[in-house]
Design a protein around this motif. Structure first.
Motif, short mmCIF file in Angstrom:
data_model
loop_
_atom_site.label_atom_id
_atom_site.label_comp_id
_atom_site.label_asym_id
_atom_site.label_seq_id
_atom_site.Cartn_x
_atom_site.Cartn_y
_atom_site.Cartn_z
N SER A 18 0.93 -1.14 0.05
CA SER A 18 -0.20 -0.10 0.04
C SER A 18 0.82 1.27 -0.02
O SER A 18 2.08 1.19 -0.17
N GLY A 33 -3.45 4.48 1.39
CA GLY A 33 -4.09 4.12 0.23
C GLY A 33 -3.56 2.83 -0.19
O GLY A 33 -2.48 2.41 -0.12
N ASP A 34 -4.44 2.14 -1.02
CA ASP A 34 -4.09 0.97 -1.95
C ASP A 34 -3.24 1.53 -3.29
O ASP A 34 -2.62 0.67 -3.86
N SER A 35 -3.45 2.69 -3.72
CA SER A 35 -2.79 3.24 -4.93
C SER A 35 -2.15 4.59 -4.63
O SER A 35 -2.64 5.28 -4.00
N TYR A 36 -1.29 4.88 -5.38
CA TYR A 36 -0.37 6.14 -5.38
C TYR A 36 -1.40 7.21 -5.73
O TYR A 36 -1.59 8.30 -4.83
N SER A 37 -2.50 7.03 -6.74
CA SER A 37 -3.14 8.20 -6.84
C SER A 37 -4.33 8.46 -5.65
O SER A 37 -4.83 9.41 -5.43
N GLU A 38 -4.68 7.56 -5.12
CA GLU A 38 -5.60 7.46 -3.90
C GLU A 38 -5.03 8.01 -2.68
O GLU A 38 -5.73 8.89 -2.24
N VAL A 39 -3.76 7.95 -2.48
CA VAL A 39 -3.05 8.55 -1.23
C VAL A 39 -2.99 10.04 -1.46
O VAL A 39 -2.94 10.68 -0.80
N ARG A 41 -4.59 11.73 -3.50
CA ARG A 41 -6.05 12.59 -3.61
C ARG A 41 -6.35 12.82 -2.06
O ARG A 41 -6.78 13.94 -1.58
N ALA A 42 -6.06 11.71 -1.09
CA ALA A 42 -6.43 11.98 0.08
C ALA A 42 -5.66 13.01 0.94
O ALA A 42 -6.25 13.79 1.79
N SER A 45 -6.88 16.58 -0.05
CA SER A 45 -8.11 16.81 0.27
C SER A 45 -7.89 17.37 1.87
O SER A 45 -8.74 18.16 2.16
#
Length: 69
Positions: A18, A33-39, A41-42, A45
């Protein structure tokens, strides 16, 4: 900044394969996050424009290869 011992504890407790985002000043964890883009974005935010992103390996075991000729 988080101590080296605390950073190791955080990283070793994270889900294998992760991603973890630390704040720009590395004083706290801001996202998992499970992906680079997810983490990313989080973290964004939460107002983190320059997070420090770390990829967690599938396993923490090290491999040593020895070659004898």
């Amino acid at each position: 900044m988080i101590s080296a011992e605390e950073r190791v504890r955080i990283l070793r407790q994270a889900k294998p394969n992760s991603w973890v985002a630390f704040s720009e000043d590395e004083s706290k964890v801001v996202a998992y996050g499970d992906s680079y883009s997810e983490v990313v974005r989080a973290a964004e935010s939460l107002g983190e424009t320059e997070p420090v992103i770390v990829k967690i390996p599938e396993t923490w075991s090290s491999k040593v290869f020895y070659y004898a000729s």
